[in-house]
Design a protein around this motif. Structure first.
Motif, short mmCIF file in Angstrom:
data_model
loop_
_atom_site.label_atom_id
_atom_site.label_comp_id
_atom_site.label_asym_id
_atom_site.label_seq_id
_atom_site.Cartn_x
_atom_site.Cartn_y
_atom_site.Cartn_z
N PRO A 177 8.23 -2.70 -12.61
CA PRO A 177 9.44 -2.72 -11.79
C PRO A 177 10.70 -3.12 -12.55
N GLU A 178 10.54 -3.78 -13.69
CA GLU A 178 11.70 -4.19 -14.47
C GLU A 178 12.45 -2.99 -15.04
N LYS A 179 11.77 -1.85 -15.12
CA LYS A 179 12.43 -0.65 -15.65
C LYS A 179 13.39 -0.03 -14.63
N ALA A 180 13.20 -0.38 -13.36
CA ALA A 180 14.10 0.13 -12.32
C ALA A 180 15.39 -0.66 -12.35
N GLY A 181 16.48 -0.02 -12.06
CA GLY A 181 17.76 -0.72 -12.06
C GLY A 181 18.82 0.11 -11.38
N PRO B 233 0.84 -1.21 0.00
CA PRO B 233 0.00 0.00 0.00
C PRO B 233 0.87 1.26 0.00
N GLY B 234 0.59 2.14 -0.93
CA GLY B 234 1.39 3.36 -1.04
C GLY B 234 2.76 3.15 -1.63
N GLY B 235 3.01 1.95 -2.14
CA GLY B 235 4.34 1.62 -2.64
C GLY B 235 4.76 2.43 -3.84
N ILE B 236 3.79 2.75 -4.71
CA ILE B 236 4.12 3.54 -5.91
C ILE B 236 4.71 4.88 -5.49
N LEU B 237 4.10 5.51 -4.50
CA LEU B 237 4.59 6.81 -4.02
C LEU B 237 5.99 6.66 -3.43
N VAL B 238 6.23 5.57 -2.70
CA VAL B 238 7.55 5.34 -2.11
C VAL B 238 8.61 5.21 -3.20
N VAL B 239 8.29 4.47 -4.27
CA VAL B 239 9.24 4.29 -5.37
C VAL B 239 9.52 5.62 -6.05
N VAL B 240 8.48 6.44 -6.22
CA VAL B 240 8.67 7.77 -6.81
C VAL B 240 9.60 8.60 -5.92
N LEU B 241 9.36 8.55 -4.61
CA LEU B 241 10.19 9.33 -3.68
C LEU B 241 11.64 8.86 -3.71
N ALA C 197 21.28 2.04 -15.61
CA ALA C 197 21.25 3.46 -15.95
C ALA C 197 22.21 3.78 -17.09
N LEU C 198 23.43 3.26 -16.99
CA LEU C 198 24.42 3.55 -18.02
C LEU C 198 24.02 2.93 -19.36
N LYS C 199 23.52 1.69 -19.30
CA LYS C 199 23.13 1.04 -20.56
C LYS C 199 21.89 1.69 -21.17
N SER C 200 21.05 2.31 -20.35
CA SER C 200 19.88 3.02 -20.89
C SER C 200 20.31 4.25 -21.67
N LEU C 201 21.46 4.81 -21.31
CA LEU C 201 21.97 5.96 -22.06
C LEU C 201 22.30 5.57 -23.50
N ALA C 202 22.75 4.33 -23.68
CA ALA C 202 23.14 3.87 -25.02
C ALA C 202 21.95 3.82 -25.97
N ALA C 203 20.72 3.73 -25.40
CA ALA C 203 19.52 3.65 -26.24
C ALA C 203 19.05 5.02 -26.72
N LEU C 204 19.62 6.08 -26.18
CA LEU C 204 19.22 7.43 -26.58
C LEU C 204 19.87 7.81 -27.91
N GLY D 225 17.94 7.50 -10.73
CA GLY D 225 16.73 8.06 -10.13
C GLY D 225 15.59 8.14 -11.13
N VAL D 226 15.89 8.55 -12.35
CA VAL D 226 14.87 8.64 -13.39
C VAL D 226 14.26 7.27 -13.67
N LEU D 227 15.09 6.23 -13.67
CA LEU D 227 14.59 4.87 -13.93
C LEU D 227 13.59 4.44 -12.86
N PHE D 228 13.83 4.79 -11.61
CA PHE D 228 12.89 4.45 -10.54
C PHE D 228 11.56 5.18 -10.74
N VAL D 229 11.61 6.44 -11.12
CA VAL D 229 10.38 7.20 -11.36
C VAL D 229 9.61 6.62 -12.53
N VAL D 230 10.33 6.28 -13.61
CA VAL D 230 9.68 5.67 -14.78
C VAL D 230 9.03 4.34 -14.40
#
Length: 269
Positions: free
Chosen positions: A223-227, A148-156, A232-239, A211-216
């Motif tokens: 949850p698989e998008k968090a890391g 309960p309230g976990g989404i908000l915790v992950v955003v924080l 984070a570094l490998k996600s930069l390669a996709a940009l 941090g951005v990955l946790f918010v996304v």
């Protein structure tokens, strides 16, 4: 004589020559870890693989070399000593402004926790184990989001990590890291300032992306998008131009590692 208070114990620890040497050694091993992470990131950017670009990946690379286990134990001891030093700094904070004093104490304790975490990863590998930070982050995020309230915790959590990354960038641009150093005049001091600026900005970018990955992950309920740092570094390669960005960040992390070597010599302890 046994110190009769935590503050007295912290002061005694800081005045110990052996402990100061151990703390400086902590900066050296911290630099080594960042150089290896940066090298792995560059290898990913150029398509050469290289493993996970995070603390676990760095420890795995160290474990593979001759006497790697010995190096891992030195990393454990150095980073744990550095963490204890930061705790002592928190106890001995004397700023007359209460808000600033507690703000700095929180920062010092947070830094200590980060050192303990990296040292703990080294300990796992020194004992023959392994760590998968990406899977751990995804599992932790999934467990939090199911509560309960976990989404908000992950955003924080994401916003806090993003804030830490931005703080690193600002520290590098403003060169506020200089107040923790006793730099020599001339080209040597100027060179260390440049290393610190580039290194702090690069590390800040990497941490901010975590941090951005946790918010996304929270926004998309995935949850698989968090890391961790590797994700984070490998996600930069996709940009767009991501490989170039990843290469620059990897090079910046190597620069930060070299800065840590200089910090070991010139840190005010």
């Amino acid at each position: 004589m046994i110190p009769d208070s935590p503050k007295a114990a912290a002061s005694a620890a800081q005045s110990s020559r052996a402990f100061q040497i151990a703390a400086r050694a902590g900066y050296v091993v911290l630099g080594l870890v960042h150089i290896i992470i940066g090298a792995i990131a560059i290898s990913v950017a150029v398509g050469a693989g290289g493993g996970e670009a995070d603390q676990g990946g760095a420890m795995e690379q160290i474990a593979r070399v001759p006497f790697g286990v010995v190096v891992l134990w030195l990393i454990v001891l150095g980073l744990f000593a550095l963490g204890v030093w930061q705790i002592a700094e928190a106890f001995l904070e004397r700023d007359p402004d209460t808000k600033k004093k507690w703000g700095r104490r929180i920062k010092e304790v947070g830094t200590a926790v980060a050192y303990f975490a990296i040292g703990g990863t080294a300990l796992v590998y020194a004992l023959g184990g392994q760590s998968d930070s990406s899977q751990s982050s995804a599992k932790m995020t999934a467990d939090l989001m199911a509560a309960p309230g976990g989404i908000l915790v992950v955003v924080l959590i994401g916003l806090v990590v993003l804030g830490v990354g931005i703080a690193f960038i600002v520290r590098g641009i403003k060169r506020s890291f200089e107040k923790h150093l006793s730099l020599p005049a001339g080209k040597t001091g100027d060179g260390i300032r440049t290393l610190g600026t580039v290194g702090y900005v690069a590390k800040g970018i990497a941490v901010a992306v975590v941090g951005v990955l946790f918010v996304v992950a929270a926004i998309t309920h995935d949850p698989e998008k968090a890391g961790g740092l590797d994700a984070a570094l490998k996600s930069l390669a996709a940009l767009p131009f991501g490989q170039v960005v990843l290469w620059l960040v990897g090079a910046g992390l190597i620069v930060y590692g070299v800065y840590c070597f200089a910090r070991a010599r010139y840190a005010r302890l």
